[in-house]
Write a protein that holds these residues in place. Structure first.
Motif, PDB file in Angstrom:
ATOM      1  N   ALA A 117       0.846  -1.202   0.000  1.00  0.00           N
ATOM      2  CA  ALA A 117       0.000   0.000   0.000  1.00  0.00           C
ATOM      3  C   ALA A 117       0.877   1.246   0.000  1.00  0.00           C
ATOM      4  N   PHE A 118       1.940   1.235   0.796  1.00  0.00           N
ATOM      5  CA  PHE A 118       2.872   2.363   0.829  1.00  0.00           C
ATOM      6  C   PHE A 118       3.454   2.607  -0.559  1.00  0.00           C
ATOM      7  N   ASN A 119       3.860   1.555  -1.240  1.00  0.00           N
ATOM      8  CA  ASN A 119       4.456   1.717  -2.571  1.00  0.00           C
ATOM      9  C   ASN A 119       3.506   2.415  -3.537  1.00  0.00           C
ATOM     10  N   VAL A 120       2.235   2.067  -3.490  1.00  0.00           N
ATOM     11  CA  VAL A 120       1.241   2.691  -4.374  1.00  0.00           C
ATOM     12  C   VAL A 120       1.081   4.170  -4.024  1.00  0.00           C
ATOM     13  N   ILE A 121       0.909   4.458  -2.742  1.00  0.00           N
ATOM     14  CA  ILE A 121       0.707   5.842  -2.310  1.00  0.00           C
ATOM     15  C   ILE A 121       1.966   6.670  -2.543  1.00  0.00           C
ATOM     16  N   HIS A 122       3.117   6.101  -2.234  1.00  0.00           N
ATOM     17  CA  HIS A 122       4.386   6.832  -2.361  1.00  0.00           C
ATOM     18  C   HIS A 122       4.691   7.175  -3.816  1.00  0.00           C
ATOM     19  N   ALA A 123       4.390   6.278  -4.744  1.00  0.00           N
ATOM     20  CA  ALA A 123       4.662   6.541  -6.166  1.00  0.00           C
ATOM     21  C   ALA A 123       3.951   7.807  -6.624  1.00  0.00           C
ATOM     22  N   ASP A 124       2.696   7.981  -6.216  1.00  0.00           N
ATOM     23  CA  ASP A 124       1.946   9.183  -6.593  1.00  0.00           C
ATOM     24  C   ASP A 124       2.444  10.402  -5.822  1.00  0.00           C
ATOM     25  N   LEU A 125       2.822  10.221  -4.562  1.00  0.00           N
ATOM     26  CA  LEU A 125       3.345  11.333  -3.768  1.00  0.00           C
ATOM     27  C   LEU A 125       4.616  11.890  -4.393  1.00  0.00           C
ATOM     28  N   VAL A 126       5.494  11.017  -4.845  1.00  0.00           N
ATOM     29  CA  VAL A 126       6.745  11.452  -5.470  1.00  0.00           C
ATOM     30  C   VAL A 126       6.463  12.345  -6.675  1.00  0.00           C
ATOM     31  N   ILE A 127       5.506  11.948  -7.480  1.00  0.00           N
ATOM     32  CA  ILE A 127       5.139  12.743  -8.656  1.00  0.00           C
ATOM     33  C   ILE A 127       4.576  14.096  -8.220  1.00  0.00           C
ATOM     34  N   THR A 128       3.741  14.100  -7.208  1.00  0.00           N
ATOM     35  CA  THR A 128       3.163  15.344  -6.692  1.00  0.00           C
ATOM     36  C   THR A 128       4.257  16.285  -6.205  1.00  0.00           C
ATOM     37  N   LEU A 129       5.206  15.768  -5.445  1.00  0.00           N
ATOM     38  CA  LEU A 129       6.265  16.608  -4.876  1.00  0.00           C
ATOM     39  C   LEU A 129       7.273  17.077  -5.920  1.00  0.00           C
ATOM     40  N   GLU A 130       7.523  16.252  -6.931  1.00  0.00           N
ATOM     41  CA  GLU A 130       8.487  16.636  -7.973  1.00  0.00           C
ATOM     42  C   GLU A 130       8.083  17.919  -8.677  1.00  0.00           C
ATOM     43  N   THR A 131       6.790  18.179  -8.793  1.00  0.00           N
ATOM     44  CA  THR A 131       6.345  19.403  -9.463  1.00  0.00           C
ATOM     45  C   THR A 131       6.751  20.649  -8.677  1.00  0.00           C
ATOM     46  N   PHE A 132       7.072  20.469  -7.395  1.00  0.00           N
ATOM     47  CA  PHE A 132       7.509  21.579  -6.547  1.00  0.00           C
ATOM     48  C   PHE A 132       9.019  21.535  -6.285  1.00  0.00           C
TER      49      PHE A 132
END
Length: 154
Positions: free
Chosen positions: A31-46
Motif C-alpha cells: 500500500a505504501f508503494n502505491v501511495i508513495h509513487a503518486d506522492l513522489v510525482i506530486t512533490l516533484e512538481t515543486f
C-alpha cells in the motif's frame, strides 16, 4: 531517479502472493508503494522529495527547531539531515540562526518563500491523499490513521 508507476506496482496475475498476503507488514508495504509513487510525482512538481517536504513542514510548524530535534522528529540520523537542511537553505526555504543559549546549535526557521511553498505543497499533498485513498470513507481513513499511529507508538 525513476519511480515505479502505479501500473508497475500492480500484482502480476500469475504470480502467487498467497503466503505473503496474510502478512500485515507485506500489505502495508504494498500500500505504501502505491501511495508513495503518486506522492513522489506530486512533490516533484515543486522540486521537493519526501524528506525535504517533511522537513520543510516541520520547520514551518516548529519555528526555532534545532537540527537535532528535526532529526528526531523525522526519525533519521542527524548526520543524514545535514544534506536535507543544506538543500532547503540553498533554495532559500529555511534559514539557520545561531542559538544564543548554545553556540553549537542552530535554530531553523522558514523563510517567507518556505512558508508559502509549504502551504502550496501541503494543499497538493492533501489532494494526492484524497485521490490515493478515494476508495476509503472518511471514517475508514480515520480508523486507518488511528491504527497506524497505534502501531508506530507500540
Amino acid at each position: 531517479m525513476t519511480h515505479p508507476t502505479r501500473a508497475a506496482l500492480e500484482p502480476i496475475a500469475w504470480v502467487s502472493h498467497a503466503s505473503l498476503e496474510v502478512l500485515t507488514g507485506y500489505l502495508m508495504k504494498r500500500a505504501f508503494n502505491v501511495i508513495h509513487a503518486d506522492l513522489v510525482i506530486t512533490l516533484e512538481t515543486f522540486g521537493l522529495r519526501t524528506i525535504t517536504f517533511s522537513a520543510l513542514v516541520m520547520v514551518v510548524d516548529n519555528p526555532g527547531i534545532t537540527q537535532t530535534q528535526l532529526a528526531q522528529g523525522l526519525c533519521i540520523e542527524r548526520s543524514n539531515l545535514v544534506v536535507v537542511v543544506d538543500e532547503l537553505e540553498t533554495n532559500d526555504l529555511i534559514a539557520r540562526n545561531p542559538m544564543p543559549s548554545d553556540r553549537r546549535a542552530y535554530a531553523l526557521t522558514a523563510t517567507p518563500a518556505g512558508q508559502l511553498l509549504r502551504d502550496r505543497v501541503l494543499a497538493a499533498v492533501h489532494g494526492h491523499e484524497a485521490r490515493a485513498l478515494a476508495m476509503l470513507t472518511a471514517e475508514e481513513r480515520a480508523v486507518l490513521n488511528r491504527l497506524l499511529r497505534r502501531i508506530e507508538g507500540a
